[in-house]
Write a protein that holds these residues in place. Structure first.
Motif, mmCIF file in Angstrom:
data_model
loop_
_atom_site.group_PDB
_atom_site.id
_atom_site.type_symbol
_atom_site.label_atom_id
_atom_site.label_comp_id
_atom_site.label_asym_id
_atom_site.label_seq_id
_atom_site.Cartn_x
_atom_site.Cartn_y
_atom_site.Cartn_z
ATOM 1 N N SER A 194 -6.412 -1.789 -1.143
ATOM 2 C CA SER A 194 -5.250 -2.668 -0.923
ATOM 3 C C SER A 194 -5.276 -3.323 0.462
ATOM 4 O O SER A 194 -4.741 -4.415 0.636
ATOM 5 C CB SER A 194 -3.952 -1.857 -1.084
ATOM 6 O OG SER A 194 -2.825 -2.671 -0.906
ATOM 7 N N GLY A 198 0.828 -1.216 0.000
ATOM 8 C CA GLY A 198 0.000 0.000 0.000
ATOM 9 C C GLY A 198 0.858 1.259 0.000
ATOM 10 O O GLY A 198 0.557 2.232 -0.705
ATOM 11 N N GLY A 234 -6.878 -8.532 5.275
ATOM 12 C CA GLY A 234 -6.454 -9.444 6.322
ATOM 13 C C GLY A 234 -5.906 -10.707 5.672
ATOM 14 O O GLY A 234 -6.387 -11.119 4.614
ATOM 15 N N ILE A 293 5.339 -11.163 -3.385
ATOM 16 C CA ILE A 293 5.949 -9.817 -3.412
ATOM 17 C C ILE A 293 6.690 -9.582 -2.098
ATOM 18 O O ILE A 293 7.900 -9.367 -2.080
ATOM 19 C CB ILE A 293 4.879 -8.725 -3.619
ATOM 20 C CG1 ILE A 293 4.029 -9.003 -4.878
ATOM 21 C CG2 ILE A 293 5.545 -7.343 -3.689
ATOM 22 C CD1 ILE A 293 4.761 -8.945 -6.204
ATOM 23 N N LEU A 294 5.967 -9.611 -1.003
ATOM 24 C CA LEU A 294 6.570 -9.480 0.335
ATOM 25 C C LEU A 294 6.111 -10.676 1.146
ATOM 26 O O LEU A 294 4.913 -10.967 1.181
ATOM 27 C CB LEU A 294 6.071 -8.205 1.020
ATOM 28 C CG LEU A 294 6.603 -6.866 0.525
ATOM 29 C CD1 LEU A 294 5.912 -5.734 1.277
ATOM 30 C CD2 LEU A 294 8.104 -6.777 0.701
HETATM 31 N N1 LIG Z 1 2.479 -9.392 0.193
HETATM 32 C C1 LIG Z 1 2.321 -10.122 -0.906
HETATM 33 O O1 LIG Z 1 3.277 -10.701 -1.446
HETATM 34 C C2 LIG Z 1 0.938 -10.255 -1.511
HETATM 35 C C3 LIG Z 1 0.672 -11.335 -2.358
HETATM 36 C C4 LIG Z 1 -0.591 -11.444 -2.912
HETATM 37 C C5 LIG Z 1 -1.566 -10.475 -2.660
HETATM 38 N N2 LIG Z 1 -1.274 -9.451 -1.840
HETATM 39 C C6 LIG Z 1 -2.327 -8.445 -1.609
HETATM 40 O O2 LIG Z 1 -1.760 -7.149 -1.753
HETATM 41 C C7 LIG Z 1 -2.347 -6.238 -0.793
HETATM 42 C C8 LIG Z 1 -1.257 -5.615 0.066
HETATM 43 O O3 LIG Z 1 -0.486 -6.666 0.620
HETATM 44 P P1 LIG Z 1 0.471 -6.442 1.869
HETATM 45 O O4 LIG Z 1 1.170 -7.730 2.119
HETATM 46 O O5 LIG Z 1 1.241 -5.196 1.687
HETATM 47 O O6 LIG Z 1 -0.676 -6.196 2.964
HETATM 48 P P2 LIG Z 1 -0.729 -6.529 4.512
HETATM 49 O O7 LIG Z 1 0.533 -6.094 5.123
HETATM 50 O O8 LIG Z 1 -1.162 -7.947 4.707
HETATM 51 O O9 LIG Z 1 -1.972 -5.612 4.937
HETATM 52 C C9 LIG Z 1 -2.074 -4.273 4.509
HETATM 53 C C10 LIG Z 1 -2.800 -3.452 5.536
HETATM 54 O O10 LIG Z 1 -4.196 -3.753 5.562
HETATM 55 C C11 LIG Z 1 -4.702 -3.129 6.722
HETATM 56 N N3 LIG Z 1 -5.858 -3.881 7.232
HETATM 57 C C12 LIG Z 1 -5.997 -5.208 7.405
HETATM 58 N N4 LIG Z 1 -7.217 -5.492 7.921
HETATM 59 C C13 LIG Z 1 -7.856 -4.300 8.064
HETATM 60 C C14 LIG Z 1 -9.125 -3.908 8.542
HETATM 61 N N5 LIG Z 1 -10.018 -4.796 9.017
HETATM 62 N N6 LIG Z 1 -9.443 -2.589 8.562
HETATM 63 C C15 LIG Z 1 -8.563 -1.669 8.105
HETATM 64 N N7 LIG Z 1 -7.343 -1.982 7.645
HETATM 65 C C16 LIG Z 1 -6.997 -3.270 7.627
HETATM 66 C C17 LIG Z 1 -3.573 -3.110 7.744
HETATM 67 O O11 LIG Z 1 -3.339 -1.757 8.099
HETATM 68 P P3 LIG Z 1 -2.627 -1.360 9.500
HETATM 69 O O12 LIG Z 1 -1.233 -1.872 9.405
HETATM 70 O O13 LIG Z 1 -2.690 0.121 9.510
HETATM 71 O O14 LIG Z 1 -3.419 -2.008 10.593
HETATM 72 C C18 LIG Z 1 -2.398 -3.687 6.972
HETATM 73 O O15 LIG Z 1 -1.177 -3.076 7.217
HETATM 74 C C19 LIG Z 1 -3.354 -7.064 -0.001
HETATM 75 O O16 LIG Z 1 -4.633 -6.909 -0.573
HETATM 76 C C20 LIG Z 1 -2.890 -8.498 -0.177
HETATM 77 O O17 LIG Z 1 -3.924 -9.444 -0.076
HETATM 78 C C21 LIG Z 1 -0.051 -9.312 -1.246
#
Ligand SMILES: NC(=O)c1ccc[n+]([C@@H]2O[C@H](COP(=O)([O-])OP(=O)(O)OC[C@H]3O[C@@H](n4cnc5c(N)ncnc54)[C@H](OP(=O)(O)O)[C@@H]3O)[C@@H](O)[C@H]2O)c1
Length: 251
Positions: free
Chosen positions: A95, A22, A98, A191-192
């Motif tokens: 973005s 994000g 959970g 990604i991460l």
């Molecule tokens: N990381 C990867 O490699 C990967 C792979 C596939 C898909 N994705 C998708 O890409 C997007 C970003 O991934 P990411 O790994 O950077 O995300 P992440 O760290 O898992 O979550 C992003 C943010 O979402 C917020 N969040 C979660 N539940 C919430 C709720 N109920 N209300 C409000 N905010 C909420 C949290 O904010 P706070 O920290 O402020 O609480 C968290 O930091 C997500 O949609 C994920 O599913 C990521």
């Protein structure tokens, strides 16, 4: 192709914009000229630091907004905050998400409600609240989905199902909001690595990397670049599509 085309003066909302993917989306959109509402839930420090950085580069170009997502009221208040600040809205990026395992035998009503609330209800209610303002600007919505929305990840039944629902929501909204608002999705591969309770062992990480044709993890900037492209005039004739950014993993 110029991905940054058209960002100047526009306004974007990015949920979960304080950290990780994000935050990379916020940084890219801001560099392209957008003014940005950075939504966060717990990551106050990171979101504020990012907003400070944006405002140091261009005064008045970023605000933060705290909310637990999944309720209509939070969605409407967030959209109103962006409109009160800048009187327009061009782009909504969903973005925030959970992510944690829900092994069979251990799935509760609470975990199902929580994951559907953040991963499905939040993008739905935000899109609904943002639509009138987006329509005025012929704007766009980009949902961050997941390659596991199409084929399941072991022990993550509920998460994968929420992302499958988000996938269909993306296509449904594209139909509902046409011809004025384009709605697309980006499906990241690896990604991460997840942090905290969901983190992976080195062995598991190597196992996953071995399945990626491009033989490496992607960068957060790869996802941000695709978001910027989908929101740009270059993608003006694209709607209802979910683009994998996964190093070929889904092949
Ligand atoms: N990381 C990867 O490699 C990967 C792979 C596939 C898909 N994705 C998708 O890409 C997007 C970003 O991934 P990411 O790994 O950077 O995300 P992440 O760290 O898992 O979550 C992003 C943010 O979402 C917020 N969040 C979660 N539940 C919430 C709720 N109920 N209300 C409000 N905010 C909420 C949290 O904010 P706070 O920290 O402020 O609480 C968290 O930091 C997500 O949609 C994920 O599913 C990521």
């Amino acid at each position: 192709m110029n991905c940054s085309e058209g960002g100047e003066g526009r306004v974007a909302i990015v949920t979960g914009g304080g950290v990780r993917i994000g935050a990379a989306i916020v940084a890219r959109l801001h560099a392209d000229g957008y003014r940005v509402l950075i939504h966060y839930r717990k990551s106050l420090k990171q979101a504020q630091a990012l907003a400070d950085q944006c405002n140091a580069a261009r005064a008045g170009s970023a605000i933060t907004f705290a909310a637990e997502l999944g309720r209509i009221e939070a969605a409407e208040t967030m959209v109103k905050a962006a409109l009160d600040q800048w009187q327009r809205l061009d782009l909504l990026v969903n973005s925030a998400s959970g992510f944690y395992p829900t092994p069979i035998g251990d799935i509760s009503e609470d975990t199902v409600a929580q994951l559907f609330s953040s991963n499905f209800s939040a993008p739905l209610f935000l899109s609904q609240a943002a639509w009138p303002a987006l329509r005025e600007q012929s704007g766009s919505i980009v949902n961050i989905v997941d390659i596991y929305s199409e084929s399941p990840l072991k022990d993550h039944i509920v998460y994968c199902s929420t992302k499958a629902a988000l996938r269909l929501l993306t296509k449904s909204l594209a139909l509902e909001f046409a011809p004025s608002v384009n709605v697309n999705g980006v499906s990241p591969g690896a990604i991460l690595w997840p942090e905290g309770a969901s983190s992976l062992s080195d062995e598991k990480q190597q196992e996953l990397l071995a399945k990626i044709p491009l033989a490496r993890k992607g960068e957060t900037t790869d996802i941000a670049g695709m978001v910027a492209f989908l929101a740009s005039p270059a993608a003006g004739y694209v709607t209802g599509q979910i683009i994998p950014v996964d190093g070929g993993r889904s092949l």
